[in-house]
Design a protein around this motif. Structure first.
Motif, PDB file in Angstrom:
ATOM      1  N   LEU A 234       0.809  -1.220   0.000  1.00 46.11           N
ATOM      2  CA  LEU A 234       0.000   0.000   0.000  1.00 46.11           C
ATOM      3  C   LEU A 234       0.842   1.268   0.000  1.00 46.11           C
TER       4      LEU A 234
ATOM      5  N   ARG B 258       4.312  -6.165  -5.698  1.00 48.72           N
ATOM      6  CA  ARG B 258       2.971  -6.354  -6.220  1.00 48.72           C
ATOM      7  C   ARG B 258       3.009  -7.530  -7.179  1.00 48.72           C
TER       8      ARG B 258
ATOM      9  N   SER C 171       1.879  -2.880   5.204  1.00 49.39           N
ATOM     10  CA  SER C 171       0.481  -3.210   4.912  1.00 49.39           C
ATOM     11  C   SER C 171       0.333  -3.553   3.440  1.00 49.39           C
ATOM     12  N   TYR C 172      -0.329  -4.684   3.199  1.00 54.80           N
ATOM     13  CA  TYR C 172      -0.558  -5.160   1.836  1.00 54.80           C
ATOM     14  C   TYR C 172      -2.056  -5.301   1.576  1.00 54.80           C
ATOM     15  N   GLU C 173      -2.424  -4.983   0.345  1.00 54.33           N
ATOM     16  CA  GLU C 173      -3.813  -5.164  -0.086  1.00 54.33           C
ATOM     17  C   GLU C 173      -3.882  -6.408  -0.972  1.00 54.33           C
TER      18      GLU C 173
ATOM     19  N   THR D  21      -6.525  -8.906  -3.240  1.00 58.27           N
ATOM     20  CA  THR D  21      -7.815  -8.978  -3.932  1.00 58.27           C
ATOM     21  C   THR D  21      -7.954 -10.346  -4.581  1.00 58.27           C
TER      22      THR D  21
ATOM     23  N   THR E 280     -11.707  -7.583  -1.239  1.00 58.40           N
ATOM     24  CA  THR E 280     -10.369  -7.061  -0.926  1.00 58.40           C
ATOM     25  C   THR E 280     -10.150  -7.089   0.570  1.00 58.40           C
TER      26      THR E 280
ATOM     27  N   THR F  75      -6.998  -6.144   3.668  1.00 53.66           N
ATOM     28  CA  THR F  75      -5.705  -5.533   3.974  1.00 53.66           C
ATOM     29  C   THR F  75      -5.087  -6.245   5.175  1.00 53.66           C
TER      30      THR F  75
END
Length: 316
Positions: free
Chosen positions: A249, A260, A280-282, A284, A301, A303
């Motif tokens: 993020l 990513r 922190s990673y998102e 999906t 999604t 986090t």
């Protein structure tokens, strides 16, 4: 004998005993009439309340609301039947052939646009019908709760029409929850491409797959890796294909910018390695895109934040 004056001032003889009996009969008749009216009121009121409870209860409407929201998040596909046809090859040998190998790609793309439009219209109609059902319930409930006996019975014909209209709306609402047929105005297969072989009637349908959602209890991040788990409302084949997208993020360095990616998974779990600690990673999750996909608008999604190096010694 006593005398009794009629409305036209004529004089008639009346037996006092007969007069008393007639008066009692009149009073009794009125009581019976009142009781009949009251019974009619109670019976009709019970009918409306039973309809509200069995067809439009708050619990049932809430269930339908959740179902519509689920359908809005679902994936819609165009399905072609039959899926395979028998054709003759160059040596005149009968060969089983996938239907998509003989369908004109441009014509199919046009039908996919039609299918998408039909899906969008169907979802809008479902939302509108559900709102009408909710308003109808409120109106009927108000009719029952606020009307006295006279008002209730005087509006009964309108109430009966309302009950009929709501029943029809509910039937239409339920039928729209099932994807329907698609009607092709033009042939999807060019007869010039199949050398005179007779092709059976091709039928097009819309099919639905439930949205994919993360299991937020089982999905956790560690020092430099994360374990993701997801599910669908119905138990599907374990060989379904999914795409797991992830990205950092906040990033500053070149190394962080590269944090990513997209992972193709044939499972309901995945471990993502080589993450940075205390970041922190998102994530999906979505179904893998296929040739027959016509409509999707929602992906789940989540986090997750990796822990500090000193807090977790486990590595990927």
């Amino acid at each position: 004998r006593s005398t009794f004056y009629t409305a036209n001032f004529g004089i008639m003889n009346v037996n006092p005993n007969e007069f008393g009996t007639s008066l009692e009969s009149t009073v009794c008749s009125r009581e019976e009439q009142d009781n009949a009216i009251l019974n009619m009121y109670m019976e009709r009121k019970s009918h409306v309340l039973q309809f509200l409870q069995s067809h439009l209860s708050p619990q049932l409407l809430e269930h339908h609301h959740k179902k519509v929201e689920l359908l809005k998040k679902s994936y819609y596909y165009i399905e072609v039947l039959p899926s395979r046809v028998i054709l003759r090859d160059q040596n005149h040998v009968l060969v089983s052939t996938d239907i998509f190998q003989i369908i004109d790609p441009w014509r199919l793309q046009r039908m996919k646009k039609v299918a998408r439009t039909q899906t969008e219209i169907q979802l809008v109609l479902l939302t509108d019908l559900l709102e009408q059902l909710q308003r109808g319930r409120e109106e009927l409930a108000c009719y029952v709760e606020t009307s006295n006996v006279v008002t209730f019975l005087s509006k009964w014909e309108l109430a009966v029409q309302k009950l009929s209209d709501l029943s029809e709306l509910m039937n239409k609402f339920l039928s729209l929850q099932v994807p329907g047929k698609l009607h092709a105005k033009h042939r999807l297969v060019s007869h010039a491409d199949i050398k005179g072989t007779r092709i059976p009637d091709i039928k097009l349908f819309l099919s639905t797959k439930m949205p994919v959602m993360f299991d937020r209890k089982e999905s956790v991040a560690h020092k430099n890796w994360a374990h993701l788990k997801w599910f669908t409302e119905n138990q599907e084949s374990p060989f379904e294909q999914y795409e797991l997208h992830f990205r950092l993020l906040t990033h500053g360095t070149e190394t962080e910018v590269e944090q990513r990616g997209i992972l193709e998974v044939i499972s309901d779990t995945c471990v993502v390695c080589d993450l940075l600690p205390d970041r922190s990673y998102e994530f999906t999750i979505r179904r893998a895109e296929t040739y027959t996909l016509v409509y999707e608008t929602w992906h789940d999604t989540i986090t997750l934040t990796t822990v500090n190096s000193a807090e977790d010694s486990r590595t990927c």
